[in-house]
Write a protein that holds these residues in place. Structure first.
Motif, PDB file in Angstrom:
ATOM      1  N   SER A 170       6.445 -10.574   2.048  1.00  0.00           N
ATOM      2  CA  SER A 170       7.989 -10.833   2.065  1.00  0.00           C
ATOM      3  C   SER A 170       8.213  -9.696   0.516  1.00  0.00           C
ATOM      4  CB  SER A 170       8.546 -12.067   1.659  1.00  0.00           C
ATOM      5  OG  SER A 170      10.205 -11.803   1.070  1.00  0.00           O
ATOM      6  N   GLY A 171       9.290  -8.850   0.656  1.00  0.00           N
ATOM      7  CA  GLY A 171       9.653  -8.000  -0.324  1.00  0.00           C
ATOM      8  C   GLY A 171      10.865  -8.275  -0.995  1.00  0.00           C
ATOM      9  N   GLU A 172      11.506  -9.456  -0.571  1.00  0.00           N
ATOM     10  CA  GLU A 172      12.797  -9.763  -1.087  1.00  0.00           C
ATOM     11  C   GLU A 172      12.422 -10.219  -2.455  1.00  0.00           C
ATOM     12  OE1 GLU A 172      14.972 -12.754   1.157  1.00  0.00           O
ATOM     13  OE2 GLU A 172      14.501 -11.670   3.053  1.00  0.00           O
ATOM     14  N   THR A 173      11.498 -10.872  -2.972  1.00  0.00           N
ATOM     15  CA  THR A 173      11.244 -11.201  -4.501  1.00  0.00           C
ATOM     16  C   THR A 173      10.390 -10.455  -4.833  1.00  0.00           C
ATOM     17  OG1 THR A 173       9.911 -13.094  -3.905  1.00  0.00           O
ATOM     18  CG2 THR A 173      12.279 -13.574  -4.050  1.00  0.00           C
ATOM     19  N   ALA A 174       9.617  -9.425  -4.391  1.00  0.00           N
ATOM     20  CA  ALA A 174       8.327  -8.783  -4.844  1.00  0.00           C
ATOM     21  C   ALA A 174       8.784  -8.036  -6.222  1.00  0.00           C
ATOM     22  CB  ALA A 174       7.800  -8.158  -3.920  1.00  0.00           C
ATOM     23  N   ASP A 175       7.752  -7.870  -7.061  1.00  0.00           N
ATOM     24  CA  ASP A 175       7.873  -6.956  -8.369  1.00  0.00           C
ATOM     25  C   ASP A 175       7.094  -5.719  -7.857  1.00  0.00           C
ATOM     26  OD1 ASP A 175       8.321  -6.025 -10.757  1.00  0.00           O
ATOM     27  OD2 ASP A 175       7.315  -7.611 -11.744  1.00  0.00           O
ATOM     28  N   LEU A 176       7.289  -4.598  -8.097  1.00  0.00           N
ATOM     29  CA  LEU A 176       6.474  -3.562  -8.060  1.00  0.00           C
ATOM     30  C   LEU A 176       5.376  -3.646  -8.993  1.00  0.00           C
ATOM     31  CD1 LEU A 176       8.485  -0.683  -6.604  1.00  0.00           C
ATOM     32  CD2 LEU A 176       6.915  -2.193  -5.291  1.00  0.00           C
ATOM     33  N   ASN A 177       5.591  -4.175 -10.180  1.00  0.00           N
ATOM     34  CA  ASN A 177       4.696  -3.962 -11.424  1.00  0.00           C
ATOM     35  C   ASN A 177       3.262  -4.955 -11.070  1.00  0.00           C
ATOM     36  OD1 ASN A 177       6.363  -2.417 -12.935  1.00  0.00           O
ATOM     37  ND2 ASN A 177       7.541  -4.214 -13.730  1.00  0.00           N
ATOM     38  N   GLU A 178       3.514  -5.718 -10.401  1.00  0.00           N
ATOM     39  CA  GLU A 178       2.256  -6.543  -9.829  1.00  0.00           C
ATOM     40  C   GLU A 178       1.292  -5.792  -8.963  1.00  0.00           C
ATOM     41  OE1 GLU A 178       2.984  -9.938  -6.658  1.00  0.00           O
ATOM     42  OE2 GLU A 178       5.088  -9.492  -7.621  1.00  0.00           O
ATOM     43  N   PHE A 179       1.701  -4.768  -8.470  1.00  0.00           N
ATOM     44  CA  PHE A 179       0.747  -4.023  -7.471  1.00  0.00           C
ATOM     45  C   PHE A 179       0.385  -2.553  -8.368  1.00  0.00           C
ATOM     46  CE2 PHE A 179       4.026  -6.130  -4.756  1.00  0.00           C
ATOM     47  CZ  PHE A 179       3.091  -6.873  -3.984  1.00  0.00           C
ATOM     48  N   LEU A 180       0.947  -2.333  -9.307  1.00  0.00           N
ATOM     49  CA  LEU A 180       0.441  -1.338 -10.232  1.00  0.00           C
ATOM     50  C   LEU A 180      -0.927  -1.130 -10.403  1.00  0.00           C
ATOM     51  CD1 LEU A 180       1.997   0.979 -11.263  1.00  0.00           C
ATOM     52  CD2 LEU A 180       1.988  -0.105 -13.806  1.00  0.00           C
ATOM     53  N   TRP A 181      -1.687   0.121  -9.998  1.00  0.00           N
ATOM     54  CA  TRP A 181      -3.139   0.274  -9.894  1.00  0.00           C
ATOM     55  C   TRP A 181      -3.955  -0.471  -9.052  1.00  0.00           C
ATOM     56  CZ3 TRP A 181      -3.281   5.043 -11.382  1.00  0.00           C
ATOM     57  CH2 TRP A 181      -2.353   5.548 -12.389  1.00  0.00           C
ATOM     58  N   LEU A 182      -3.434  -1.345  -8.528  1.00  0.00           N
ATOM     59  CA  LEU A 182      -4.126  -2.291  -7.429  1.00  0.00           C
ATOM     60  C   LEU A 182      -3.915  -1.970  -6.027  1.00  0.00           C
ATOM     61  CD1 LEU A 182      -3.467  -5.714  -9.179  1.00  0.00           C
ATOM     62  CD2 LEU A 182      -5.462  -4.300  -9.256  1.00  0.00           C
ATOM     63  N   PHE A 238      17.791   1.024   7.849  1.00  0.00           N
ATOM     64  CA  PHE A 238      16.085   1.195   7.917  1.00  0.00           C
ATOM     65  C   PHE A 238      15.579   2.092   7.119  1.00  0.00           C
ATOM     66  CE2 PHE A 238      12.183   2.788   9.294  1.00  0.00           C
ATOM     67  CZ  PHE A 238      11.467   1.973   9.546  1.00  0.00           C
ATOM     68  N   MET A 239      14.508   1.683   6.465  1.00  0.00           N
ATOM     69  CA  MET A 239      13.918   2.692   5.298  1.00  0.00           C
ATOM     70  C   MET A 239      12.606   2.499   5.013  1.00  0.00           C
ATOM     71  SD  MET A 239      15.051   4.464   1.699  1.00  0.00           S
ATOM     72  CE  MET A 239      14.328   3.179   0.754  1.00  0.00           C
ATOM     73  N   LEU A 240      11.705   3.451   5.209  1.00  0.00           N
ATOM     74  CA  LEU A 240      10.199   3.117   4.958  1.00  0.00           C
ATOM     75  C   LEU A 240       9.909   3.886   3.628  1.00  0.00           C
ATOM     76  CD1 LEU A 240       7.627   2.303   6.329  1.00  0.00           C
ATOM     77  CD2 LEU A 240       7.256   4.422   7.080  1.00  0.00           C
ATOM     78  N   VAL A 241       9.339   3.388   2.519  1.00  0.00           N
ATOM     79  CA  VAL A 241       8.862   3.882   1.458  1.00  0.00           C
ATOM     80  C   VAL A 241       7.385   3.494   1.170  1.00  0.00           C
ATOM     81  CG1 VAL A 241       9.557   3.689  -1.205  1.00  0.00           C
ATOM     82  CG2 VAL A 241      11.304   3.411   0.514  1.00  0.00           C
ATOM     83  N   LEU A 242       6.828   4.439   0.770  1.00  0.00           N
ATOM     84  CA  LEU A 242       5.512   4.563   0.402  1.00  0.00           C
ATOM     85  C   LEU A 242       5.219   4.779  -1.277  1.00  0.00           C
ATOM     86  CD1 LEU A 242       2.191   4.231   0.871  1.00  0.00           C
ATOM     87  CD2 LEU A 242       2.185   6.812   1.205  1.00  0.00           C
ATOM     88  N   ILE A 243       4.935   3.649  -1.981  1.00  0.00           N
ATOM     89  CA  ILE A 243       4.634   3.889  -3.387  1.00  0.00           C
ATOM     90  C   ILE A 243       3.162   3.993  -3.799  1.00  0.00           C
ATOM     91  CG2 ILE A 243       5.174   2.878  -5.623  1.00  0.00           C
ATOM     92  CD1 ILE A 243       7.788   1.823  -4.569  1.00  0.00           C
ATOM     93  N   GLY A 244       2.783   4.770  -4.506  1.00  0.00           N
ATOM     94  CA  GLY A 244       1.394   4.972  -4.970  1.00  0.00           C
ATOM     95  C   GLY A 244       0.946   4.039  -5.772  1.00  0.00           C
ATOM     96  N   LYS A 245      -0.347   3.934  -6.091  1.00  0.00           N
ATOM     97  CA  LYS A 245      -0.847   2.844  -7.253  1.00  0.00           C
ATOM     98  C   LYS A 245      -0.566   3.171  -8.611  1.00  0.00           C
ATOM     99  CE  LYS A 245      -5.283   1.592  -5.064  1.00  0.00           C
ATOM    100  NZ  LYS A 245      -6.709   1.817  -5.221  1.00  0.00           N
ATOM    101  N   ASP A 246      -0.067   4.684  -8.793  1.00  0.00           N
ATOM    102  CA  ASP A 246       0.453   4.812 -10.071  1.00  0.00           C
ATOM    103  C   ASP A 246       2.005   4.534 -10.194  1.00  0.00           C
ATOM    104  OD1 ASP A 246       1.432   6.779  -8.434  1.00  0.00           O
ATOM    105  OD2 ASP A 246       0.810   8.234  -9.727  1.00  0.00           O
ATOM    106  N   GLY A 247       2.665   3.955  -9.149  1.00  0.00           N
ATOM    107  CA  GLY A 247       4.107   3.554  -9.279  1.00  0.00           C
ATOM    108  C   GLY A 247       5.056   4.744  -8.781  1.00  0.00           C
ATOM    109  N   THR A 248       4.496   5.919  -8.140  1.00  0.00           N
ATOM    110  CA  THR A 248       5.148   7.081  -7.785  1.00  0.00           C
ATOM    111  C   THR A 248       5.497   6.775  -6.314  1.00  0.00           C
ATOM    112  OG1 THR A 248       4.005   8.648  -9.424  1.00  0.00           O
ATOM    113  CG2 THR A 248       5.252   9.572  -7.604  1.00  0.00           C
ATOM    114  N   LYS A 249       6.968   7.275  -6.227  1.00  0.00           N
ATOM    115  CA  LYS A 249       7.369   7.164  -4.626  1.00  0.00           C
ATOM    116  C   LYS A 249       7.000   8.568  -3.932  1.00  0.00           C
ATOM    117  CE  LYS A 249      11.659   5.050  -6.250  1.00  0.00           C
ATOM    118  NZ  LYS A 249      11.847   5.885  -7.589  1.00  0.00           N
TER     119      LYS A 249
END
Length: 151
Positions: free
Chosen positions: A36-48, A106-117
């Motif tokens: 689920s992305g409703e409560t997700a924080d992108l910072n927890e995925f940074l570099w992982l 509808f939207m699809l977004v890819l974010i890199g490990k560095d946080g860049t869209k």
């Protein structure tokens, strides 16, 4: 096509039930790479991980259903590239991802490990196309050279 119908029904049923219960609990998905992305924080995925966010105004959106079919069919290719799929089909929840990325329908977004869209699309994309974009990213190129492949 007949083989996809049970998958579509399964995805629609699971997401539909989760959307109805969104106020009381987070969405649950059968694969650990789809969350689920409703409560997700992108910072927890940074570099992982490389977050791939799928937004829709409803789990019944045909574009959402098609995108989830594409992703479910090739989760192994996404896992090799450390992709985590975040799903948000509840526009009324107004989560942090919606505030930050401001999807319209509808939207699809890819974010890199560095946080860049790196990718933002208003229509479904096949996993093959997504992995081609990922494989051109500098960090992914480094992972390939180092032989990590994506841990």
């Amino acid at each position: 096509m007949k083989q996809l119908l049970p998958l579509v029904f399964l995805i629609y049923s699971a997401v539909g039930v989760a959307a109805q219960d969104a106020e009381t609990s987070d969405e649950t998905f059968e694969h650990p790479r789809i969350v689920s992305g409703e409560t997700a924080d992108l910072n927890e995925f940074l570099w992982l991980n490389r977050p791939l966010i799928v937004f829709a105004d409803s789990p019944a959106d045909p574009r959402f259903i098609q995108q989830m079919e594409y992703l479910s069919a090739r989760l192994d290719a996404l896992a090799e590239r450390d992709v985590i799929v975040l799903v948000d089909t509840n526009p009324t929840a107004d989560g942090t991802l919606r505030k930050k990325l401001r999807p319209r329908g509808f939207m699809l977004v890819l974010i890199g490990k560095d946080g860049t869209k790196y990718l933002r699309k208003p229509f479904p994309w096949d996993v093959r196309e997504i992995t081609r974009v990922i494989d051109k990213l500098p960090l992914r190129q480094q992972e390939i050279r180092d032989g990590l492949g994506g841990s």
